[in-house]
Design a protein around this motif. Structure first.
Motif, PDB file in Angstrom:
ATOM      1  N   GLU A  15       2.751  -3.982   0.882  1.00  0.00           N
ATOM      2  CA  GLU A  15       1.330  -4.048   0.560  1.00  0.00           C
ATOM      3  C   GLU A  15       0.742  -2.690   0.180  1.00  0.00           C
ATOM      4  OE1 GLU A  15      -1.338  -6.712   2.906  1.00  0.00           O
ATOM      5  OE2 GLU A  15       0.352  -6.664   4.306  1.00  0.00           O
ATOM      6  N   THR A  16      -0.186  -2.726  -0.749  1.00  0.00           N
ATOM      7  CA  THR A  16      -0.962  -1.543  -1.081  1.00  0.00           C
ATOM      8  C   THR A  16      -1.983  -1.281   0.026  1.00  0.00           C
ATOM      9  OG1 THR A  16      -2.498  -0.593  -2.682  1.00  0.00           O
ATOM     10  CG2 THR A  16      -2.625  -2.953  -2.345  1.00  0.00           C
ATOM     11  N   GLN A  17      -2.504  -0.074   0.065  1.00  0.00           N
ATOM     12  CA  GLN A  17      -3.529   0.259   1.050  1.00  0.00           C
ATOM     13  C   GLN A  17      -4.930  -0.018   0.518  1.00  0.00           C
ATOM     14  OE1 GLN A  17      -2.697   1.104   4.240  1.00  0.00           O
ATOM     15  NE2 GLN A  17      -0.672   0.578   3.422  1.00  0.00           N
ATOM     16  N   ASN A  18      -5.016  -0.438  -0.725  1.00  0.00           N
ATOM     17  CA  ASN A  18      -6.323  -0.778  -1.269  1.00  0.00           C
ATOM     18  C   ASN A  18      -6.921  -1.953  -0.500  1.00  0.00           C
ATOM     19  OD1 ASN A  18      -6.619   1.079  -3.495  1.00  0.00           O
ATOM     20  ND2 ASN A  18      -4.945  -0.021  -4.494  1.00  0.00           N
ATOM     21  N   PRO A  19      -8.232  -1.936  -0.286  1.00  0.00           N
ATOM     22  CA  PRO A  19      -8.867  -2.981   0.530  1.00  0.00           C
ATOM     23  C   PRO A  19      -8.751  -4.382  -0.047  1.00  0.00           C
ATOM     24  CG  PRO A  19     -10.522  -1.637  -0.579  1.00  0.00           C
ATOM     25  CD  PRO A  19      -9.210  -0.945  -0.762  1.00  0.00           C
ATOM     26  N   ILE A  20      -8.755  -4.506  -1.367  1.00  0.00           N
ATOM     27  CA  ILE A  20      -8.610  -5.811  -2.011  1.00  0.00           C
ATOM     28  C   ILE A  20      -7.191  -5.894  -2.549  1.00  0.00           C
ATOM     29  CG2 ILE A  20      -9.436  -7.357  -3.815  1.00  0.00           C
ATOM     30  CD1 ILE A  20     -12.111  -5.919  -3.701  1.00  0.00           C
ATOM     31  N   ARG A  21      -6.428  -6.843  -2.033  1.00  0.00           N
ATOM     32  CA  ARG A  21      -5.016  -6.914  -2.419  1.00  0.00           C
ATOM     33  C   ARG A  21      -4.495  -8.335  -2.274  1.00  0.00           C
ATOM     34  NH1 ARG A  21      -5.466  -4.099   2.421  1.00  0.00           N
ATOM     35  NH2 ARG A  21      -4.414  -5.010   4.238  1.00  0.00           N
ATOM     36  N   ALA A  22      -3.373  -8.587  -2.931  1.00  0.00           N
ATOM     37  CA  ALA A  22      -2.698  -9.878  -2.825  1.00  0.00           C
ATOM     38  C   ALA A  22      -1.802  -9.863  -1.597  1.00  0.00           C
ATOM     39  CB  ALA A  22      -1.879 -10.141  -4.085  1.00  0.00           C
ATOM     40  N   PHE A  23      -1.685 -11.013  -0.940  1.00  0.00           N
ATOM     41  CA  PHE A  23      -0.817 -11.095   0.229  1.00  0.00           C
ATOM     42  C   PHE A  23      -0.060 -12.411   0.222  1.00  0.00           C
ATOM     43  CE2 PHE A  23       0.018 -12.542   4.590  1.00  0.00           C
ATOM     44  CZ  PHE A  23       0.864 -11.527   4.997  1.00  0.00           C
ATOM     45  N   PHE A  24       1.292 -12.320   0.313  1.00  0.00           N
ATOM     46  CA  PHE A  24       2.149 -13.492   0.408  1.00  0.00           C
ATOM     47  C   PHE A  24       3.145 -13.234   1.533  1.00  0.00           C
ATOM     48  CE2 PHE A  24       1.049 -12.954  -4.108  1.00  0.00           C
ATOM     49  CZ  PHE A  24       0.379 -14.149  -4.345  1.00  0.00           C
ATOM     50  N   SER A  25       3.018 -13.925   2.638  1.00  0.00           N
ATOM     51  CA  SER A  25       3.957 -13.746   3.741  1.00  0.00           C
ATOM     52  C   SER A  25       5.324 -14.294   3.348  1.00  0.00           C
ATOM     53  CB  SER A  25       3.449 -14.457   5.001  1.00  0.00           C
ATOM     54  OG  SER A  25       3.290 -15.843   4.763  1.00  0.00           O
ATOM     55  N   SER A  26       6.377 -13.776   3.980  1.00  0.00           N
ATOM     56  CA  SER A  26       7.732 -14.227   3.674  1.00  0.00           C
ATOM     57  C   SER A  26       7.839 -15.729   3.912  1.00  0.00           C
ATOM     58  CB  SER A  26       8.744 -13.489   4.544  1.00  0.00           C
ATOM     59  OG  SER A  26       8.755 -12.117   4.229  1.00  0.00           O
ATOM     60  N   SER A  53       1.053  -7.080  -7.985  1.00  0.00           N
ATOM     61  CA  SER A  53      -0.090  -7.972  -8.134  1.00  0.00           C
ATOM     62  C   SER A  53      -1.332  -7.341  -7.516  1.00  0.00           C
ATOM     63  CB  SER A  53       0.201  -9.324  -7.463  1.00  0.00           C
ATOM     64  OG  SER A  53       0.583  -9.132  -6.106  1.00  0.00           O
ATOM     65  N   GLY A  54      -2.485  -7.701  -8.084  1.00  0.00           N
ATOM     66  CA  GLY A  54      -3.737  -7.155  -7.589  1.00  0.00           C
ATOM     67  C   GLY A  54      -4.911  -7.693  -8.381  1.00  0.00           C
ATOM     68  N   PRO A  55      -6.100  -7.270  -8.027  1.00  0.00           N
ATOM     69  CA  PRO A  55      -7.300  -7.764  -8.710  1.00  0.00           C
ATOM     70  C   PRO A  55      -7.359  -7.320 -10.167  1.00  0.00           C
ATOM     71  CG  PRO A  55      -7.844  -5.968  -7.226  1.00  0.00           C
ATOM     72  CD  PRO A  55      -6.424  -6.321  -6.942  1.00  0.00           C
ATOM     73  N   THR A  56      -7.925  -8.181 -10.994  1.00  0.00           N
ATOM     74  CA  THR A  56      -8.027  -7.911 -12.430  1.00  0.00           C
ATOM     75  C   THR A  56      -8.749  -6.601 -12.709  1.00  0.00           C
ATOM     76  OG1 THR A  56      -8.045 -10.288 -12.855  1.00  0.00           O
ATOM     77  CG2 THR A  56      -8.854  -8.865 -14.621  1.00  0.00           C
ATOM     78  N   ALA A  57      -9.673  -6.227 -11.851  1.00  0.00           N
ATOM     79  CA  ALA A  57     -10.420  -4.979 -12.044  1.00  0.00           C
ATOM     80  C   ALA A  57      -9.491  -3.769 -12.056  1.00  0.00           C
ATOM     81  CB  ALA A  57     -11.469  -4.824 -10.951  1.00  0.00           C
ATOM     82  N   ARG A  58      -8.373  -3.843 -11.349  1.00  0.00           N
ATOM     83  CA  ARG A  58      -7.408  -2.744 -11.331  1.00  0.00           C
ATOM     84  C   ARG A  58      -6.254  -2.995 -12.304  1.00  0.00           C
ATOM     85  NH1 ARG A  58      -7.777  -2.988  -5.472  1.00  0.00           N
ATOM     86  NH2 ARG A  58      -5.587  -3.613  -5.349  1.00  0.00           N
TER      87      ARG A  58
END
Length: 275
Positions: A137-148, A239-244
């Motif tokens: 995971e990135t440290q950015n506050p808004i991020r994608a998350f998919f658990s194993s 993966s991440g928000p479109t803004a980035r």
């Protein structure tokens, strides 16, 4: 008649429900014990194997016949010996490959996350879906998350499309027949023509782009990882928000993802197919 009844019922559960639950598990347990014993001793006769696992030869033989049907064991009629079969090797090897894939990919994923600032994902295909097996995971506050273990639609996934792009068209069509092309956002690819057009572009450039096709406001770039046969067995993505992920940054980010996929391919002894 009266004497034959006890013989037929001996060793069986008293109720149908017990038979459906207990006997099946017991048979599976014995079959696995048998396979483990064969792994230890190598080639073996029925008599020797029955002694090893503490079963009557007739019971051991029934287990062997069942396992032989599914190619977990093989029988050499000339020597009257049993050995571990190719299917047991294939399944065991699949575990080794997956374990090596996750281990080999971890450092690469971490570097990719640091270089791009976005979450790095590792996933495989299973039964026409994508299954995520690792993430950094990135440290950015808004991020994608998919658990194993998270499963997702293969046609609305960056990694999924990267893997589809390397399959024959007939194979892709069979997947679509089973799973369809569900719409998740207004940008989801819901027609076969649109998907196959995208897959052609992916095959040409070597990376895929999920443009808010699964989640609105989220983008993803992915590339396939190959085994030593040149087959696509997994994929890596960011993966991440479109803004980035503005359009202007895609051309810069994509080669980094593609390079990460090639690096993991090399680490697991794989090779990319000829372009």
């Amino acid at each position: 008649m009266q004497q034959s009844t006890p013989k037929r019922s001996r060793g069986r559960p008293r109720s149908v429900s017990a038979e459906g639950q207990g006997s099946t598990v017991k048979a599976l347990d014995r079959g696995l014990v048998l396979l483990k014993a064969m792994e230890r001793v190598g080639k073996t006769t029925l008599t020797e194997l029955a002694l090893q696992i503490g079963l009557p030869p007739s019971s051991a033989h029934r287990l062997l016949i069942t396992l032989q049907k599914h190619r977990f064991v093989e029988f050499d009629a000339s020597t009257q010996e049993w050995t571990i079969g190719v299917e047991a090797f294939r399944i065991g090897n699949a575990f080794v490959q997956q374990t090596n894939l996750v281990e080999a990919g971890r450092d690469v994923m971490r570097r990719l996350m640091e270089e791009t600032g976005e979450t790095a994902n590792l996933a495989i295909a299973d039964d026409g879906e994508v299954v995520f097996v690792s993430q950094v995971e990135t440290q950015n506050p808004i991020r994608a998350f998919f658990s194993s273990g998270t499963r997702g639609p293969i046609h609305a996934s960056g990694i999924g499309k990267a893997l589809l792009a390397e399959l024959p068209r007939k194979s892709v069509e069979m997947i679509l027949q089973k799973h369809g092309l569900q719409q998740f956002t207004e940008k989801s690819l819901t027609s076969a023509d649109a998907l196959f057009s995208d897959l052609e572009n992916i095959a040409d450039r070597g990376w895929s782009f999920d443009d808010e096709e699964r989640y609105s406001g989220m983008r993803c770039i992915a590339a396939a990882i190959h085994n030593y046969h040149g087959e696509a067995i997994a994929g890596i993505s960011i993966s991440g928000p479109t803004a980035r992920f503005p359009d202007a940054s895609i051309a810069e980010l994509a080669p980094k993802v593609k390079h990460a996929a090639a690096e993991i391919t090399s680490l697991i002894g794989g090779t990319a197919p000829d372009s």
